[in-house]
Design a protein around this motif. Structure first.
Motif, PDB file in Angstrom:
ATOM      1  N   MET A   1      -6.263  13.138  17.778  1.00 23.75           N
ATOM      2  CA  MET A   1      -5.570  12.876  16.523  1.00 23.75           C
ATOM      3  C   MET A   1      -4.237  12.172  16.775  1.00 23.75           C
ATOM      4  N   SER A   2      -3.484  12.618  17.791  1.00 19.25           N
ATOM      5  CA  SER A   2      -2.203  11.973  18.069  1.00 19.25           C
ATOM      6  C   SER A   2      -2.423  10.543  18.565  1.00 19.25           C
ATOM      7  N   GLU A   3      -3.510  10.303  19.292  1.00 16.06           N
ATOM      8  CA  GLU A   3      -3.815   8.952  19.750  1.00 16.06           C
ATOM      9  C   GLU A   3      -4.066   8.034  18.555  1.00 16.06           C
ATOM     10  N   PHE A   4      -4.787   8.526  17.557  1.00 12.37           N
ATOM     11  CA  PHE A   4      -5.035   7.762  16.335  1.00 12.37           C
ATOM     12  C   PHE A   4      -3.714   7.399  15.669  1.00 12.37           C
ATOM     13  N   LYS A   5      -2.822   8.375  15.530  1.00 15.82           N
ATOM     14  CA  LYS A   5      -1.525   8.138  14.881  1.00 15.82           C
ATOM     15  C   LYS A   5      -0.714   7.110  15.674  1.00 15.82           C
ATOM     16  N   ASP A   6      -0.767   7.186  17.003  1.00 15.33           N
ATOM     17  CA  ASP A   6      -0.055   6.213  17.836  1.00 15.33           C
ATOM     18  C   ASP A   6      -0.575   4.801  17.589  1.00 15.33           C
ATOM     19  N   ILE A   7      -1.891   4.656  17.493  1.00 11.79           N
ATOM     20  CA  ILE A   7      -2.488   3.339  17.300  1.00 11.79           C
ATOM     21  C   ILE A   7      -2.111   2.751  15.946  1.00 11.79           C
ATOM     22  N   ILE A   8      -2.221   3.543  14.876  1.00  9.22           N
ATOM     23  CA  ILE A   8      -1.943   2.987  13.543  1.00  9.22           C
ATOM     24  C   ILE A   8      -0.454   2.772  13.293  1.00  9.22           C
ATOM     25  N   ASN A   9       0.391   3.326  14.159  1.00  9.70           N
ATOM     26  CA  ASN A   9       1.845   3.156  14.005  1.00  9.70           C
ATOM     27  C   ASN A   9       2.441   2.170  14.998  1.00  9.70           C
ATOM     28  N   ASN A  10       1.622   1.389  15.710  1.00  7.47           N
ATOM     29  CA  ASN A  10       2.154   0.551  16.785  1.00  7.47           C
ATOM     30  C   ASN A  10       2.674  -0.816  16.334  1.00  7.47           C
ATOM     31  N   GLY A  11       2.703  -1.074  15.040  1.00 13.40           N
ATOM     32  CA  GLY A  11       3.245  -2.346  14.548  1.00 13.40           C
ATOM     33  C   GLY A  11       2.195  -3.390  14.222  1.00 13.40           C
ATOM     34  N   LYS A  12       1.049  -3.326  14.882  1.00 14.77           N
ATOM     35  CA  LYS A  12      -0.042  -4.249  14.573  1.00 14.77           C
ATOM     36  C   LYS A  12      -0.878  -3.659  13.433  1.00 14.77           C
ATOM     37  N   PRO A  13      -1.480  -4.520  12.614  1.00 12.98           N
ATOM     38  CA  PRO A  13      -2.434  -3.981  11.645  1.00 12.98           C
ATOM     39  C   PRO A  13      -3.624  -3.384  12.402  1.00 12.98           C
ATOM     40  N   THR A  14      -4.161  -2.315  11.853  1.00  7.16           N
ATOM     41  CA  THR A  14      -5.291  -1.638  12.480  1.00  7.16           C
ATOM     42  C   THR A  14      -6.403  -1.467  11.460  1.00  7.16           C
ATOM     43  N   LEU A  15      -7.582  -1.932  11.821  1.00  9.01           N
ATOM     44  CA  LEU A  15      -8.775  -1.725  11.003  1.00  9.01           C
ATOM     45  C   LEU A  15      -9.520  -0.534  11.598  1.00  9.01           C
ATOM     46  N   ALA A  16      -9.599   0.540  10.824  1.00  9.51           N
ATOM     47  CA  ALA A  16     -10.305   1.745  11.259  1.00  9.51           C
ATOM     48  C   ALA A  16     -11.658   1.803  10.561  1.00  9.51           C
ATOM     49  N   ASP A  17     -12.698   1.924  11.361  1.00  9.35           N
ATOM     50  CA  ASP A  17     -14.066   2.035  10.859  1.00  9.35           C
ATOM     51  C   ASP A  17     -14.478   3.499  10.969  1.00  9.35           C
ATOM     52  N   PHE A  18     -14.522   4.192   9.842  1.00 11.05           N
ATOM     53  CA  PHE A  18     -14.993   5.572   9.804  1.00 11.05           C
ATOM     54  C   PHE A  18     -16.508   5.515   9.648  1.00 11.05           C
ATOM     55  N   PHE A  19     -17.229   5.998  10.660  1.00  7.68           N
ATOM     56  CA  PHE A  19     -18.676   5.833  10.718  1.00  7.68           C
ATOM     57  C   PHE A  19     -19.355   7.124  11.153  1.00  7.68           C
TER      58      PHE A  19
END
Length: 98
Positions: A1-19
């Motif tokens: 979960m913390s890794e996810f938060k780090d990725i979406i907060n890194n300044g780049k847009p992030t496309l998350a595919d919930f599958f």
């Protein structure tokens, strides 16, 4: 979960595919996302989130159907859609947040 938060907060847009692995449209979405990653390179993140393995994350973002795609910018959801999406639509949307 913390890794996810780090990725979406890194300044780049992030496309998350919930599958889900059992989902037919999700299986078809995968190759489209791979093509998208080749087109945009390192200008944005594309991540896949298995809702069966991360039910807390799926609940936090109110994922009711799969695939659900969410674009995050600076940790905040900016765009959301459910169902199979075509490459052109995803590329246009993702580039608009770069």
């Amino acid at each position: 979960m913390s890794e996810f938060k780090d990725i979406i907060n890194n300044g780049k847009p992030t496309l998350a595919d919930f599958f889900a692995t059992w989902c037919g449209p999700c299986k078809m979405q995968g190759p489209i996302l791979e093509q998208l990653k080749q087109k945009i390179g390192d200008d944005a993140n594309i991540i896949k989130i298995d809702v069966d393995r991360t039910p807390d994350l799926a609940a936090e973002y109110q994922i009711r159907s799969v695939p659900t795609l969410i674009i995050f910018k600076d940790g905040t959801p900016q765009w959301r859609v459910s169902g199979l999406q075509q490459l052109e639509v995803l590329e246009e949307k993702l580039r608009s947040y770069m």
